[in-house]
Design an enzyme around this catalytic site. Structure first.
Site, short mmCIF file in Angstrom:
data_model
loop_
_atom_site.label_atom_id
_atom_site.label_comp_id
_atom_site.label_asym_id
_atom_site.label_seq_id
_atom_site.Cartn_x
_atom_site.Cartn_y
_atom_site.Cartn_z
N PHE A 1 -4.92 82.66 43.22
CA PHE A 1 -4.81 82.43 42.06
C PHE A 1 -4.94 81.64 42.34
O PHE A 1 -3.58 80.54 41.25
CB PHE A 1 -3.27 82.57 42.37
CG PHE A 1 -3.30 84.51 41.74
CD1 PHE A 1 -3.38 85.48 41.18
CD2 PHE A 1 -1.52 84.97 42.63
CE1 PHE A 1 -3.75 87.10 41.21
CE2 PHE A 1 -1.89 86.39 42.30
CZ PHE A 1 -2.63 87.44 41.77
N GLU B 1 4.96 77.86 40.06
CA GLU B 1 5.44 76.91 40.81
C GLU B 1 6.76 77.98 41.57
O GLU B 1 8.02 76.92 41.22
CB GLU B 1 5.65 75.96 40.08
CG GLU B 1 4.35 75.27 38.67
CD GLU B 1 4.03 75.10 39.80
OE1 GLU B 1 4.01 74.41 41.09
OE2 GLU B 1 2.63 73.92 39.68
#
Length: 404
Positions: free
Chosen positions: A155, A382
């Site tokens: 990712f 995040e």
């Protein structure tokens, strides 16, 4: 406490708004549909300083505060969420190298990263180490004046198109006593340093021998930036490419994530603001039952709730950014709160704006479905919003903590 923007901040916002209107918004739908990574526009963003907003001035950056940067990113996100999100990642890479690299590495990498001649990717997540970042297994073994990297990341935004990678890897200790060559030393084995303390950070040229990239992942959104896995097979990099000291990588990563959470929360706020603007305009133009949609009280209430929650999200993000700028001891908890609230709110506002458009909101002729798709991932990356809740709760439950 003054909640109004100062003169400099208004000037920053206006410059970013003009760039978003002229260079991002007109092309955002095409970049999304054709999966175009707009390197030329990113270079233009670099020329304006948007790729080095909080990079130290001595390395050529603007050295702005995280609050100032958030104000800029919000305006940019109103033009293209996906492209702005990549800018925030690139800013983190540039800041990390400019702040923690050796002088030699700073001189080699910073000038090109700041201008956008080179683009950067941040490599932390692994197939089996997402939320549990301290469990990563990519290794870095020092051999003479080099480190040899082995492992895989997943990712990774920009992977396959960027020029520089900041890679988090587990430092390997080779305890063999090569100097003395004694029997006791020769029986010792290579060991991995466990946990967060074993993680170091490295600058890796994206085209280094031994690096391979996976397929470009087909995604729900964020289509103006590629996402790929990366495999490192005996990738040799010079020892000078270590950031800081061995074992400091996890600390750098967490510092980066605090700012990254502010950045991605800001992207949600900017996108949601644009969705609200579009929905408000649509309600004033669209007629049903002989009246504009804006005349229906039920829809007015919906619009009022969207605006109220969006303003609350914006203020929390800016408050958290100011905490980070002041190095407040509870800044991490506030960044987590801002990220959780703003990304949830941003998604809800985009969803409700799409609903106000009715069937038109679901078709690609209008941008609402793109806003909806692009902000959805902000609740995941995040650090997932579930992890944000854990961070907040643990700080609240810790003895002596006074968050509020």
């Amino acid at each position: 406490m003054d909640f109004e923007l100062n003169e400099d901040q208004r000037a920053f916002a206006e410059t970013a708004r003009q760039f978003a209107l002229e260079r991002l918004s007109p092309m955002a739908a095409e970049w999304d549909e054709k999966h175009i990574f707009p390197k030329d526009v990113l270079k233009e963003a670099g020329d304006l300083g948007f790729l080095s907003l909080y990079t130290p001035e001595e390395q050529g950056g603007l050295a702005l505060s995280r609050l100032d940067s958030s104000i800029i990113f919000e305006q940019l996100a109103m033009g293209c969420t996906s492209t702005t999100a990549f800018m925030t990642i690139h800013n983190m890479v540039t800041w990390m190298i400019a702040s923690f690299a050796t002088d030699e590495a700073k001189a080699e990498y910073c000038p090109q990263l700041i201008t956008g001649d080179w683009l950067g990717s941040y490599c932390l997540t692994e197939p089996n180490a997402g939320s549990d970042a301290a469990a990563l297994t990519t290794s870095a073994k020092k051999v003479k004046d080099q480190y040899i990297l082995n492992g895989a990341k997943t990712f990774i935004s920009g992977a396959g198109e960027t020029d520089v990678l900041v890679v988090m890897a587990r430092t390997v200790n080779d305890d063999q006593d090569n100097k003395n060559g004694n029997e006791q030393g020769s029986n010792k084995k290579t060991e991995h340093k466990s946990g967060a303390k074993g993680i170091s950070a490295f600058i890796v040229p994206a085209d280094a021998a031994g690096i391979t990239y996976g397929r470009k992942e087909p995604k729900m959104g964020w289509n103006s930036q590629p996402t790929r896995s990366i495999t490192f097979d005996n990738v040799a990099i010079p020892a000078r490419n270590l950031l800081g000291q061995e074992g400091e990588g996890f600390t750098f990563a967490m510092k980066g994530l605090d700012g990254g959470r502010i950045n991605i929360a800001t992207c949600s706020v900017g996108t949601a603001q644009q969705a609200l603007n579009q929905a408000t305009q649509y309600m004033n133009e669209r007629k049903q039952f002989g009246k504009n949609l804006a005349q229906f009280q039920g829809l007015q209430f919906k619009l009022a709730d969207m605006a109220t929650e969006l303003v609350a999200a914006r203020q929390l993000v800016r408050y958290a950014a100011s905490k980070l700028d002041r190095q407040d001891p509870e800044a991490t908890a506030y960044c987590a709160m801002a990220k959780r609230f703003a990304t949830d709110t941003g998604f809800t506002v985009c969803d409700q704006a799409l609903q106000l458009y009715g069937g038109y909101g679901y078709i690609k002729e209008y941008p609402l479905e793109r806003y909806f798709r692009d902000v959805r991932v902000h609740q995941i990356l995040e650090g997932t919003n579930e992890i944000m809740r854990l961070i907040i709760a643990r700080r609240l439950l810790a003895e002596g903590t006074e968050i509020l």
